[in-house]
Write an enzyme that holds these catalytic residues in place. Structure first.
Site, PDB file in Angstrom:
ATOM      1  N   ARG A 160      -0.716  14.542  13.137  1.00 36.26           N
ATOM      2  CA  ARG A 160       0.193  14.205  12.035  1.00 36.26           C
ATOM      3  C   ARG A 160       0.443  15.469  11.225  1.00 36.26           C
ATOM      4  O   ARG A 160      -0.184  15.716  10.198  1.00 36.26           O
ATOM      5  CB  ARG A 160      -0.407  13.097  11.176  1.00 36.26           C
ATOM      6  CG  ARG A 160      -0.386  11.764  11.891  1.00 36.26           C
ATOM      7  CD  ARG A 160      -0.976  10.667  11.076  1.00 36.26           C
ATOM      8  NE  ARG A 160      -0.026  10.052  10.170  1.00 36.26           N
ATOM      9  CZ  ARG A 160      -0.283   8.919   9.519  1.00 36.26           C
ATOM     10  NH1 ARG A 160      -1.428   8.307   9.669  1.00 36.26           N
ATOM     11  NH2 ARG A 160       0.621   8.398   8.707  1.00 36.26           N
ATOM     12  N   PRO A 161       1.376  16.295  11.711  1.00 39.15           N
ATOM     13  CA  PRO A 161       1.635  17.559  11.034  1.00 39.15           C
ATOM     14  C   PRO A 161       2.226  17.350   9.645  1.00 39.15           C
ATOM     15  O   PRO A 161       2.764  16.283   9.346  1.00 39.15           O
ATOM     16  CB  PRO A 161       2.632  18.267  11.953  1.00 39.15           C
ATOM     17  CG  PRO A 161       3.210  17.208  12.821  1.00 39.15           C
ATOM     18  CD  PRO A 161       2.242  16.077  12.869  1.00 39.15           C
ATOM     19  N   LYS A 215       0.841  -1.208   0.000  1.00 38.47           N
ATOM     20  CA  LYS A 215       0.000   0.000   0.000  1.00 38.47           C
ATOM     21  C   LYS A 215       0.872   1.253   0.000  1.00 38.47           C
ATOM     22  O   LYS A 215       0.653   2.180  -0.767  1.00 38.47           O
ATOM     23  CB  LYS A 215      -0.892  -0.008   1.252  1.00 38.47           C
ATOM     24  CG  LYS A 215      -1.552   1.316   1.542  1.00 38.47           C
ATOM     25  CD  LYS A 215      -2.458   1.244   2.732  1.00 38.47           C
ATOM     26  CE  LYS A 215      -1.835   1.621   4.059  1.00 38.47           C
ATOM     27  NZ  LYS A 215      -1.519   3.049   4.217  1.00 38.47           N
ATOM     28  N   ASN A 216       1.883   1.255   0.873  1.00 35.61           N
ATOM     29  CA  ASN A 216       2.669   2.473   1.051  1.00 35.61           C
ATOM     30  C   ASN A 216       3.613   2.766  -0.113  1.00 35.61           C
ATOM     31  O   ASN A 216       4.249   3.817  -0.139  1.00 35.61           O
ATOM     32  CB  ASN A 216       3.452   2.419   2.372  1.00 35.61           C
ATOM     33  CG  ASN A 216       2.525   2.536   3.573  1.00 35.61           C
ATOM     34  OD1 ASN A 216       1.327   2.782   3.415  1.00 35.61           O
ATOM     35  ND2 ASN A 216       3.079   2.356   4.763  1.00 35.61           N
ATOM     36  N   ASP A 232       4.204  19.960   8.397  1.00 37.32           N
ATOM     37  CA  ASP A 232       5.126  21.098   8.307  1.00 37.32           C
ATOM     38  C   ASP A 232       6.360  20.792   7.461  1.00 37.32           C
ATOM     39  O   ASP A 232       6.855  21.652   6.727  1.00 37.32           O
ATOM     40  CB  ASP A 232       5.532  21.552   9.726  1.00 37.32           C
ATOM     41  CG  ASP A 232       6.094  20.410  10.563  1.00 37.32           C
ATOM     42  OD1 ASP A 232       5.558  19.283  10.473  1.00 37.32           O
ATOM     43  OD2 ASP A 232       7.078  20.624  11.292  1.00 37.32           O
ATOM     44  N   LEU A 233       6.872  19.562   7.545  1.00 40.73           N
ATOM     45  CA  LEU A 233       8.092  19.235   6.785  1.00 40.73           C
ATOM     46  C   LEU A 233       7.796  19.225   5.283  1.00 40.73           C
ATOM     47  O   LEU A 233       8.627  19.641   4.467  1.00 40.73           O
ATOM     48  CB  LEU A 233       8.655  17.880   7.218  1.00 40.73           C
ATOM     49  CG  LEU A 233       9.065  17.786   8.694  1.00 40.73           C
ATOM     50  CD1 LEU A 233       9.486  16.367   9.051  1.00 40.73           C
ATOM     51  CD2 LEU A 233      10.205  18.758   8.989  1.00 40.73           C
ATOM     52  N   ARG A 235      -8.408  -0.732   4.463  1.00 47.74           N
ATOM     53  CA  ARG A 235      -7.466   0.245   3.905  1.00 47.74           C
ATOM     54  C   ARG A 235      -6.117  -0.405   3.600  1.00 47.74           C
ATOM     55  O   ARG A 235      -5.374   0.091   2.761  1.00 47.74           O
ATOM     56  CB  ARG A 235      -7.232   1.391   4.907  1.00 47.74           C
ATOM     57  CG  ARG A 235      -8.421   2.316   5.086  1.00 47.74           C
ATOM     58  CD  ARG A 235      -8.043   3.501   5.960  1.00 47.74           C
ATOM     59  NE  ARG A 235      -6.732   3.980   5.561  1.00 47.74           N
ATOM     60  CZ  ARG A 235      -5.726   4.252   6.397  1.00 47.74           C
ATOM     61  NH1 ARG A 235      -5.892   4.129   7.691  1.00 47.74           N
ATOM     62  NH2 ARG A 235      -4.570   4.664   5.946  1.00 47.74           N
ATOM     63  N   CYS A 252      -7.350  12.265  13.445  1.00 53.79           N
ATOM     64  CA  CYS A 252      -6.247  12.137  14.386  1.00 53.79           C
ATOM     65  C   CYS A 252      -6.164  10.687  14.828  1.00 53.79           C
ATOM     66  O   CYS A 252      -6.347  10.308  15.967  1.00 53.79           O
ATOM     67  CB  CYS A 252      -6.401  13.104  15.554  1.00 53.79           C
ATOM     68  SG  CYS A 252      -6.418  12.468  17.179  1.00 53.79           S
ATOM     69  N   ASP A 271       4.481   0.432  12.109  1.00 53.82           N
ATOM     70  CA  ASP A 271       3.280  -0.240  11.589  1.00 53.82           C
ATOM     71  C   ASP A 271       3.182  -1.698  12.046  1.00 53.82           C
ATOM     72  O   ASP A 271       2.112  -2.297  11.978  1.00 53.82           O
ATOM     73  CB  ASP A 271       3.263  -0.193  10.052  1.00 53.82           C
ATOM     74  CG  ASP A 271       2.928   1.197   9.529  1.00 53.82           C
ATOM     75  OD1 ASP A 271       2.568   2.066  10.341  1.00 53.82           O
ATOM     76  OD2 ASP A 271       3.039   1.408   8.311  1.00 53.82           O
ATOM     77  N   ARG A 317      -5.119  10.030   4.885  1.00 48.43           N
ATOM     78  CA  ARG A 317      -4.163  11.055   5.271  1.00 48.43           C
ATOM     79  C   ARG A 317      -3.024  11.201   4.265  1.00 48.43           C
ATOM     80  O   ARG A 317      -2.499  12.279   4.051  1.00 48.43           O
ATOM     81  CB  ARG A 317      -3.601  10.749   6.660  1.00 48.43           C
ATOM     82  CG  ARG A 317      -4.132  11.652   7.709  1.00 48.43           C
ATOM     83  CD  ARG A 317      -3.880  11.079   9.083  1.00 48.43           C
ATOM     84  NE  ARG A 317      -4.705   9.898   9.285  1.00 48.43           N
ATOM     85  CZ  ARG A 317      -5.971   9.945   9.648  1.00 48.43           C
ATOM     86  NH1 ARG A 317      -6.552  11.105   9.849  1.00 48.43           N
ATOM     87  NH2 ARG A 317      -6.677   8.858   9.817  1.00 48.43           N
TER      88      ARG A 317
HETATM   89  C1  UD1 Z   1       4.254   6.653   6.451  1.00 48.89           C
HETATM   90  C2  UD1 Z   1       3.399   5.413   6.242  1.00 48.89           C
HETATM   91  C3  UD1 Z   1       2.849   4.931   7.558  1.00 48.89           C
HETATM   92  C4  UD1 Z   1       3.973   4.716   8.564  1.00 48.89           C
HETATM   93  C5  UD1 Z   1       4.849   5.963   8.664  1.00 48.89           C
HETATM   94  C6  UD1 Z   1       6.091   5.756   9.521  1.00 48.89           C
HETATM   95  C7  UD1 Z   1       2.515   5.780   4.021  1.00 48.89           C
HETATM   96  C8  UD1 Z   1       1.317   6.023   3.180  1.00 48.89           C
HETATM   97  N1  UD1 Z   1       2.312   5.767   5.361  1.00 48.89           N
HETATM   98  O1  UD1 Z   1       3.400   7.656   6.986  1.00 48.89           O
HETATM   99  O2  UD1 Z   1       2.164   3.712   7.330  1.00 48.89           O
HETATM  100  O3  UD1 Z   1       3.405   4.463   9.826  1.00 48.89           O
HETATM  101  O4  UD1 Z   1       5.312   6.347   7.358  1.00 48.89           O
HETATM  102  O5  UD1 Z   1       6.834   4.691   9.051  1.00 48.89           O
HETATM  103  O6  UD1 Z   1       3.605   5.560   3.529  1.00 48.89           O
HETATM  104  N2  UD1 Z   1       6.026  14.429  10.871  1.00 48.89           N
HETATM  105  C9  UD1 Z   1       6.093  15.752  11.193  1.00 48.89           C
HETATM  106  N3  UD1 Z   1       5.965  16.658  10.180  1.00 48.89           N
HETATM  107  C10 UD1 Z   1       5.753  16.291   8.878  1.00 48.89           C
HETATM  108  C11 UD1 Z   1       5.697  14.919   8.575  1.00 48.89           C
HETATM  109  C12 UD1 Z   1       5.841  14.007   9.599  1.00 48.89           C
HETATM  110  O7  UD1 Z   1       6.259  16.126  12.342  1.00 48.89           O
HETATM  111  O8  UD1 Z   1       5.637  17.185   8.014  1.00 48.89           O
HETATM  112  C13 UD1 Z   1       6.156  13.413  11.961  1.00 48.89           C
HETATM  113  C14 UD1 Z   1       4.862  12.625  12.128  1.00 48.89           C
HETATM  114  O9  UD1 Z   1       3.931  13.289  12.921  1.00 48.89           O
HETATM  115  C15 UD1 Z   1       5.353  11.360  12.764  1.00 48.89           C
HETATM  116  C16 UD1 Z   1       6.723  11.156  12.117  1.00 48.89           C
HETATM  117  O10 UD1 Z   1       7.098  12.438  11.595  1.00 48.89           O
HETATM  118  O11 UD1 Z   1       5.511  11.531  14.127  1.00 48.89           O
HETATM  119  C17 UD1 Z   1       6.737  10.124  11.022  1.00 48.89           C
HETATM  120  O12 UD1 Z   1       5.845  10.478  10.011  1.00 48.89           O
HETATM  121  P1  UD1 Z   1       6.088  10.094   8.490  1.00 48.89           P
HETATM  122  O13 UD1 Z   1       7.337   9.315   8.338  1.00 48.89           O
HETATM  123  O14 UD1 Z   1       5.924  11.337   7.694  1.00 48.89           O
HETATM  124  O15 UD1 Z   1       4.861   9.143   8.232  1.00 48.89           O
HETATM  125  P2  UD1 Z   1       3.887   9.159   7.004  1.00 48.89           P
HETATM  126  O16 UD1 Z   1       4.613   9.465   5.750  1.00 48.89           O
HETATM  127  O17 UD1 Z   1       2.680   9.972   7.349  1.00 48.89           O
END
Ligand code: UD1
Length: 417
Positions: free
Chosen positions: A121-122, A22-23, A124-125, A398, A116, A306, A92
């Site tokens: 799940r910000p 999926k990812n 910002d990055l 999902r 949530c 996960d 998301r």
């Molecule tokens: C992806 C996976 C999800 C997995 C996660 C971590 C997909 C579709 N989903 O989610 O299944 O659980 O990686 O391996 O691939 N964060 C920030 N700011 C940002 C982005 C992220 O603070 O702009 C934080 C998040 O809140 C979280 C951490 O970084 O605490 C990891 O998030 P991220 O690696 O971005 O996960 P996803 O890409 O959402």
């Protein structure tokens, strides 16, 4: 409302084929927007998140066809640059379309991805990185209005955390940007390498995917290509925990064993024998599982967040005390309350969960509140005495293709009613 009915304690045996990841599929579908030709993605799983991604592409104006495991995307007709709010909220990871839409259409209007499920799940990055690359982003009333006034340009981006989604969004945006983009502290998940392989097959110049520094040299144009999506390592890990908790021997096939390397030591520590072959893994569970001393979720190649919930389900019946530390998401223990209903003994304090193994689980009515938490309830239900009813199946759908059918084929007494 549909539910899964599980009559537990049946052993599993045989072989299960793991579907495409999926990812990987979702970012690949987003990335196909950049291409000046048709993209054919093989091994796409039949999941509701993939349906949502298809709806998004169709809304943007792409032609998308789906037959069995193939999704064929013709992005040439894309003309709309907005994603409706209900599609942003459904999944998301729809934020992953942002870079692709601005790259293709110089404009994007999206709402914030909602909900949530695992805590805040910000994004910002994602936003700060795209801003560095020339995207002007206005955030107003929950809406992101993005324009590219002077074209996309390469940039040096130092991520404060190796976010999977942000790394993907930057890679996608950088492909057709002017000049070179360097991503430092990039995510190293196998899905990042799969995305780079797809984009490079389309003519992109991406180096270093799978390492902490990724370089993308912008090119003028990408063609379409055919690509085979990598197997879903989390679905594979889930079936391995199902084998472990039911004391079974199972072959998990169509996998890349290397991608399971962060999970295998936990299974071995619990007493399972794990044999690796070219594209399959055979797991033989002991009569009684042992505790896993500690599991700390980390970015790849650390233990995947996960897999935390299904592995925790497995340890509820292990002898001794297992400890989990969730380092990626703030609120990823929602399955714990439901595991307690099944008779588990788990205490949570902030990011730490301590599981005292019990002698038996007993069937109960439980509700999934997120995808992997739902998988944990199924895993526990397979080993619980009596009947377990699992609600909240839209979460499971999902990320797992026909989970009940696959488990039933292996000998589990499970059906959807
Ligand atoms: C992806 C996976 C999800 C997995 C996660 C971590 C997909 C579709 N989903 O989610 O299944 O659980 O990686 O391996 O691939 N964060 C920030 N700011 C940002 C982005 C992220 O603070 O702009 C934080 C998040 O809140 C979280 C951490 O970084 O605490 C990891 O998030 P991220 O690696 O971005 O996960 P996803 O890409 O959402």
């Amino acid at each position: 409302m549909s539910k899964l009915l599980i009559h537990g304690t049946k052993k599993l045996k045989g072989e299960v084929q793991i579907h495409g990841a999926k990812n990987s599929t979702l970012p690949l579908m987003a990335a196909s927007l950049l291409c000046a030709g048709e993209c054919v993605l093989h091994n796409c799983p039949a999941l509701s998140d993939v349906d949502t991604a298809i709806k998004i592409l169709r809304h943007l104006g792409c032609k998308v066809e789906r037959t069995a495991g193939d999704v064929v995307i013709n992005p040439l007709t894309a003309k709309n640059y907005d994603i409706p709010d209900h599609l942003m909220r459904e999944m998301r990871s729809s934020i992953i379309f942002l870079g692709a839409i601005v790259s293709r259409l110089d404009r994007a209007i999206l709402s914030f991805p909602g909900g949530c499920e695992l805590g805040p799940r910000p994004i910002d990055l994602h936003l700060s990185s795209l801003r560095k690359m020339g995207v002007d982003i206005r955030e107003d009333h929950g809406c992101l209005d993005c324009v590219v006034p002077n074209g996309l340009k390469g940039a040096v981006i130092n991520l404060s955390f190796p976010s999977v989604g942000a790394t993907e969004n930057i890679m996608i945006t950088a492909c057709l940007a002017k000049g070179k983009t360097v991503i430092n502290n990039a995510a190293r998940e196998p899905e990042i390498s799969d995305l780079a392989d797809f984009l490079n097959s389309c003519g992109a110049k991406i180096h270093g995917a799978g390492n902490s520094t990724i370089c993308v040299e912008g090119v003028r144009r990408l063609t379409g290509c055919e690509h085979f999506v990598i197997p879903d390592r989390i679905a594979a890990a889930t079936f391995m925990t199902a084998a472990a908790i039911t004391g079974s021997t199972l072959t998990v096939s169509s996998v890349i064993p290397e991608h399971l390397a962060p999970v295998i030591p936990a299974l071995e520590e619990s007493g399972c024998q794990v044999d690796l072959y070219d594209s399959s893994i055979r797991i033989s569970a002991p009569k009684h599982l042992s505790r896993i001393k500690s599991i700390r979720t980390m970015p790849y190649p650390g233990f995947p967040t996960d897999a935390q919930a299904p592995v925790m389900a497995m340890t509820t019946l292990a002898e001794g005390t297992s400890m989990f530390v969730e380092n990626i998401f703030e609120s990823r223990y929602k399955h714990v309350g439901e595991l307690l209903r099944l008779g588990a003994n788990i205490k949570v304090e902030g990011r730490v969960a301590v599981v005292e193994g019990v002698k038996r689980l007993s069937g109960a009515t439980v509700e999934a509140s997120d995808l992997r938490g739902g998988a944990a309830l199924v895993v526990a239900g397979l080993a619980a005495q009596g009947t377990t009813e699992v609600y909240g199946l839209h979460h499971l759908d999902r990320g797992y293709e026909s989970i009940e059918k696959n488990l039933a084929l292996l000998g589990a007494d499970i059906r959807r009613v």
